[in-house]
Design an enzyme around this catalytic site. Sequence first.
Site, PDB file in Angstrom:
ATOM      1  N   GLY A 267       0.809  -1.211   0.000  1.00 52.05           N
ATOM      2  CA  GLY A 267       0.000   0.000   0.000  1.00 52.05           C
ATOM      3  C   GLY A 267       0.843   1.262   0.000  1.00 52.05           C
ATOM      4  O   GLY A 267       0.629   2.173  -0.801  1.00 52.05           O
ATOM      5  N   GLU A 304       1.141   5.634   7.644  1.00 50.83           N
ATOM      6  CA  GLU A 304       2.547   5.900   7.293  1.00 50.83           C
ATOM      7  C   GLU A 304       3.072   7.077   8.095  1.00 50.83           C
ATOM      8  O   GLU A 304       4.210   7.072   8.556  1.00 50.83           O
ATOM      9  CB  GLU A 304       2.703   6.152   5.790  1.00 50.83           C
ATOM     10  CG  GLU A 304       2.131   5.067   4.888  1.00 50.83           C
ATOM     11  CD  GLU A 304       2.565   3.649   5.227  1.00 50.83           C
ATOM     12  OE1 GLU A 304       3.657   3.463   5.794  1.00 50.83           O
ATOM     13  OE2 GLU A 304       1.779   2.710   4.936  1.00 50.83           O
TER      14      GLU A 304
END
Length: 881
Positions: A267, A304
């Site tokens: 991802g 993230e």
Amino acid sequence: MRTNQPRTIYLSEYQVPAFLVDHVDLRFELFEDGARVHSTLSIRRNPEFPDQGEALVLDGDSLVLESVQMNGEAVPENDYQLKGEQLVVPGVPDRFELTVVTWIEPQNNTRLEGLYKSSGMFCTQCEAEGFRCITFFPDRPDVMARFRTRIEADRAAYPVLLSNGNDVDRGELADGRHFVTWEDPFPKPCYLFALVAGDLVEKRDTFHTCSGRDIDLRIYVESRNAQKCDHAMDSLKRSMRWDEEVYGREYDLDIFMIVAVDDFNMGAMENKGLNIFNSSCVLASPDTATDAAFQRIEAIVAHEYFHNWSGNRVTCRDWFQLSLKEGFTVFRDAEFSADMGSPTVKRIEDATLMRTAQFAEDAGPMAHPVRPASYMEISNFYTLTIYEKGAEVVRMIHTLLGPELFRKGSDLYFERHDGQAVTTDDFVRAMEDASGRDLSQFRRWYEQAGTPVLDVSDEYDADKGVYRLKVQQRIPDTPGQTDKQPQHIPFALGLLGADGADLSLALADSDTEAPVSRVLELTDTEHTFEFHGLAERPVPSLLRGFSAPVRVHYPWTRDQLMFLASHDSDGFNRWDAGQRLAVDVIQALEGQADDGEVDARLIDAYRQLLNDATLDQALVAKMLNLPSLAYLIELAEEADVQALHRAREKVLTTLAETLREDLLACYHRNDDSGDYQLTPEAIARRSLRNTALAWLLHIDDAEACDLARVQFDRASNMTDQMGALRALVNSGFAAERGEVLDGFYQRWQDDPQVVEQWFSVQAASTEAGHLGKIRALLTHPAFEWTNPNKVRSVIGAFAGQNLSEFHQDDASGYRFLAEQVRRLDDLNPQIAARLVAPLTRWRKFAPVYREGMKTALEMIRDKDGLSRDVYEVVHKSLAGS
Ligand code: PHE
Ligand code: ZN
């Protein structure tokens, strides 16, 4: 690529590194036919390593070595060796500089590990062991160094040159080339290194931190995507604020960059200061991305970003500790998403993923603990167990400690281990030290694989007003692990009275101020809890909020489930009761011939749901979804896929036929023509409307077909357009199906993310996704074998979501998958290995399927030069057969 048997790596063999690297100086010369990498490492012996005469060993993979220098002097070829893929230099001093020049070919790198090209740009992916594909290095996360990176490339083709940290120098070179130098002040493991070179546009914003610093935020995309960055940018700012408010974590560099790349194995990646994203996880506009995509993007941007603390500032000692950063970070992003939207809906989605896919993994041949004890290929361990179960484990600590002590624990963890590479045990110890709680038994969650099962029974003593609940736990055997010890399980529950209200949970007669919801702690194989002062026999609401990743068995009657589904004060358990009821109805129909009747109570429950506008519509939208075929398979002892599919179809058809008018009314009531909004209410409206449409088209309702055509043509957002497309594609209206599929492709063919959705809606369709059609998709001009998203959207969607087509008794689906895995193995072993997953659980299926699945695994096993990635999955799946 390899032919001999890969080696198994064991946690028990961990040793500190023999050498430390203080500083890395990199210079990249990027060309069209390859790249030259100059690397100068400041190396010293690790005083903690037992043998102070050890040779220097650097990891490499697919590198052409051009030269080696020590302290500026060439090292003669006899003084070093290339052993396997490693560079070994014996007899080195205690401290020295080593300069290594390597040549690599990013343009031919289809594995997408290390430095590669995607849509004309250079980019990197170094986690877990990709840095060794760039240059020789001690490629392990406990070697942390300061990086300085100079990138040189053609100015016209690659105007943007990025790496971690701050840009400290830039200038022109001969032949139309230029350079930029980046310096990252924070020591980091090499898996967090990143480089990007391309022709990209920059979207900018600023974030004002809690301490008053201004952070320069930049998202880099190809110019055609310039209008699709707003949502990611907003998500980023919300994440930064949330991490300050909830965890007290401020961003540390002056620049934070995100780059979108089309070819990406996962991802996204949390490289320090330079996150690299799969385009599909960052680009969005209302007309091209569905609600689900918007929410996924928000969650991944947050994930993230949160890694900057949970992963980068405090990193993993070794890859066995992967869940240290992933489990914790998934927990953090889940809480963030819950705060940004509907907490109940988020919990339902996460629990569904756990119960459908992680429980399956935990019961199969690849089952492993949250902290594995061994692996062959670490890329195979980016699993639901590491990520999702790991997050559940952190959530349980949060539940046991409560929010304040948990925050004390996380503060202590970040403060104590800032700049270090640590273990899951260090994490738990910080939680213990800050809270004073003993989590020694709790640690078994990290060590024992398998999903605990709770068998619950009860009795009510009307004379004494006492209700006794007996809870027994057992943990099934998993590969290499038997006779497990009981785990420490937070077990949240409530008891409902006849009026549907929660009763007080008094554990003694004297307990007069008892709460109505409690978290009991299970630590033994068996517990009996006594609840006092109950004037009636209650209905238990167990494992509220999915307080632990376990299976609960309790003999609820259908009436009790109906009751819970409409009264439980815990939204999650209301949904769960509805699911259990539907599962029970489907399972009962499974064995019966066609004349089996669908329990009228289920139909009533759905009618109520559809018509009661006073209910939380976000929850209703979730409750309307029938349990998936994947979940039904997971629950089965020995899954007969076609029988389950037929039973489920029967329920769906009956519901749709009986509730036709209610569905139409629901469809019209939830019409929403205003501006696109991403609130839980608006999302629920679209979801309800599209579910109603899908059900009506499931029974080939002509009026609904017209509604779908109109919705398809007029939709102002992708959620509605895709809702109409999906409903038509899954209907029996073959002509309309063809028309909308063509129209959709014509309109969106230049947008890869939308084309991916177009592929997957077909590949996942029982009507449109027959094997012949799937094969045709693989030869479609838009299909690319080297693009993981395309592979996932066709092959992955077919084998993972179109289960009734995939599981054919002639094994055609399995052979098809085996063929594609063999082909992909040469291009991209990580993706190939992931695609094998649907075959790995062959033992769980009825004999008609089982043999075919096993044969397909053997077909893959017998391929020449099988990658280590696929080797591990296939051999573990076939082990003992
Ligand atoms: N570490 C990434 C994450 O945030 C996942 C990833 C792993 C990406 C390996 C690429 C390669 O979860
Ligand atoms: Zn992560």
